[in-house]
Write an enzyme that holds these catalytic residues in place. Structure first.
Site, mmCIF file in Angstrom:
data_model
loop_
_atom_site.group_PDB
_atom_site.id
_atom_site.type_symbol
_atom_site.label_atom_id
_atom_site.label_comp_id
_atom_site.label_asym_id
_atom_site.label_seq_id
_atom_site.Cartn_x
_atom_site.Cartn_y
_atom_site.Cartn_z
ATOM 1 N N GLY A 109 0.817 -1.203 0.000
ATOM 2 C CA GLY A 109 0.000 0.000 0.000
ATOM 3 C C GLY A 109 0.849 1.251 0.000
ATOM 4 N N GLY A 114 -0.123 2.836 7.518
ATOM 5 C CA GLY A 114 -0.134 2.080 8.770
ATOM 6 C C GLY A 114 0.365 0.653 8.660
ATOM 7 N N HIS A 335 -6.743 34.252 -11.390
ATOM 8 C CA HIS A 335 -6.505 32.834 -11.674
ATOM 9 C C HIS A 335 -7.281 31.937 -10.701
ATOM 10 C CE1 HIS A 335 -3.850 29.567 -13.261
ATOM 11 N NE2 HIS A 335 -4.165 29.027 -12.082
ATOM 12 N N GLU A 336 -7.123 32.203 -9.404
ATOM 13 C CA GLU A 336 -7.767 31.351 -8.400
ATOM 14 C C GLU A 336 -9.282 31.508 -8.418
ATOM 15 O OE1 GLU A 336 -6.055 29.119 -7.159
ATOM 16 O OE2 GLU A 336 -4.077 29.938 -7.650
#
Length: 494
Positions: A109, A114, A335-336
């Protein structure tokens, strides 16, 4: 007490030799050489006496106290691992059915999910001694050193089991792809010898009747492992430890906020929704950073604003002191704002924050969350993602008549989504084999998809130019808008 006696005896011997007329210089030089050798060898001898595992960086004198209940967001993986561990716990019952004991469990993974914690919990669950090592510890430039360390590792696991009067021992190797990579032809690399020794040890893992040994390993590159390592009889079980879904993220957040003073206004379910794609390690970092922000402000409780800042920091990095000019700041706002407006049109309620302050490598950013976790994507969903990516550049062209280099990362993401459209048969090329199609034709199709969606996005923004200008003025004044505030302004300006 012994050293002064030897020193005194040496001085007396020198005086006696001088009295007899002998030249003591050669003897003094020889004594100096012997003393230097003993001085340099002392630490190595002491290290060998304390145990060979110390030189490999392992700590194996304690049995882990981590329990499966302390690991959140991996219910399926935990259940599968517990079932596999029952072969170690109920060995007598397993033998009655003629079942061969498991020799190895491979955890695969992404980083931070974990895997190491689950290996420690496995040792706690089975009441086993736990010996751990990293794959990089076995790679040496001298042939045979890594193989010897593998032998020492397994020998130490059995020794510790007897020392603690345990019948089970778990050997955990992290980053096993370092020594377990595919062997190439007739090469004689040092880690090939190390891998051969590991295979040999796993084949003879049940030779000790007093200690049952289980090998666990972790990797995020399973495709790189040698087939001899993956076959049944070595790593019998392969357990995927994936990124947690929304329910799993909520469990992880609850685990890591148990000892933290949370404000009643903190909604962990909302935070779990906003942290799509976060690993367990990143979620732990979010809770820790939120507590640090509260400490900086000398607040008695951790509030939602602290979690918002913590998520931004984990995703984007720390805020920087870079000062942008007025013109550059306005371009960043344009832009944002383009990203934010189109994101709300594509997925209503998806915008979490619109920020103009620099963070990491970005001069500004829009943080979004997908709402529900999604694993399958339709053509409409992928085209919507491309629209969001290209909206920043389209907004710049609408206002300034040109684009800037700030859209570079946006283009890379848009190309990735366009590739997905082509390779899954949802483009005009139909179902194709990407490896057989001409590269020019492949590139032309991606460019056509991006150009068509870009033109459509630009026209949509032009149609709402008055509203865009009003929102731009507010964003420049505030410099930061929460998702709820942004949606209120959108509704007000509509």
């Amino acid at each position: 007490m012994i050293k002064p006696v030897f020193i005194g005896s040496g001085i007396a011997a020198l005086l006696f030799l001088l009295y007899l007329g002998f030249d003591p210089v050669p003897l003094v030089l020889l004594a100096g050489v012997v003393a230097a050798v003993l001085f340099l060898a002392g630490p190595r001898v002491a290290q060998q006496r304390t145990g060979k595992l110390r030189k490999n960086g392992k700590s194996a004198d304690s049995i882990p106290t981590v329990d499966f209940a302390e690991i959140g967001g991996q219910e399926r993986a935990k259940q599968e691992l517990i079932e596999a561990l029952d072969f170690l716990i109920h060995h007598d019952r397993i033998a009655d059915y003629g079942i061969r004991p498991l020799k190895g469990i491979l955890l695969t993974g992404p980083p931070g999910t974990g895997k190491t914690l689950m290996a420690k919990a496995a040792a706690h669950h089975t009441d086993s001694v736990f010996v751990s090592a990293s794959g990089s510890e076995f790679v040496e430039m001298y042939v045979g050193v890594g193989a010897q360390r593998i032998r020492d590792l397994f020998r130490q696991a059995r020794t510790l089991a007897r020392k603690h009067r345990k019948t089970n021992a778990i050997v955990f190797i992290d980053e096993i792809d370092v020594i377990g990579g595919k062997r190439e032809g007739t090469s004689h690399r040092e880690y090939d010898q190390t891998l051969n020794q590991l295979l040999t040890e796993m084949d003879g893992i049940n030779v000790d009747p007093d200690v049952r040994l289980l090998v666990m390993a972790a990797t995020n590159r399973k495709d790189m492992l040698d087939p001899a390592l993956l076959r049944p009889g070595r790593f019998d079980r392969h357990i995927s430890v994936d990124l947690p879904d929304k329910k799993g993220r909520l469990q992880v957040l609850r685990l890591h906020t148990r000892n933290k003073p949370l404000s009643p206004e903190v909604d962990l379910e909302k935070i779990a929704a906003e942290t799509f794609g976060f690993s367990g390690a990143q979620l732990e970092s979010v809770t820790n950073e939120a507590a640090i922000y509260a400490l900086r402000e000398e607040k008695s409780e951790i509030g939602p604003e602290h979690f918002a800042l913590a998520i931004d920091k984990v995703m984007m990095g720390e805020q920087t002191d870079r000062e942008a000019s007025r013109e550059e700041k306005e371009r960043v706002a344009v832009h944002e704002l383009g990203h934010a407006i189109v994101a709300e049109r594509v997925r209503s309620g998806s915008v979490s924050r619109v920020v103009l302050s620099p963070r990491g490598q970005a001069l500004g950013y829009v943080r979004q969350h997908p709402g529900e976790d999604r694993h399958l994507y339709t053509r409409d969903v992928l085209e919507g993602q491309i629209r969001i990516c290209l909206a920043g550049a389209a907004a710049e062209e609408m206002v300034y008549g040109s684009r800037s280099t700030g859209a570079k990362n946006d283009y890379e993401q848009a190309i990735r989504y366009a590739r997905a459209l082509v390779e899954t048969g949802m483009s005009r090329l139909g179902i194709i084999d990407p490896g057989l199609i001409d590269s020019r034709e492949y590139h032309d199709e991606i460019r056509a998809i991006l150009a068509e969606i870009y033109d459509r996005t630009l026209e949509d923004l032009k149609a709402i130019r008055p509203m865009f200008d009003h929102l731009l003025m507010r964003l420049l004044e505030e410099e930061e808008l929460s998702g709820d505030d942004f949606r209120k302004l959108l509704t007000k300006c509509a």
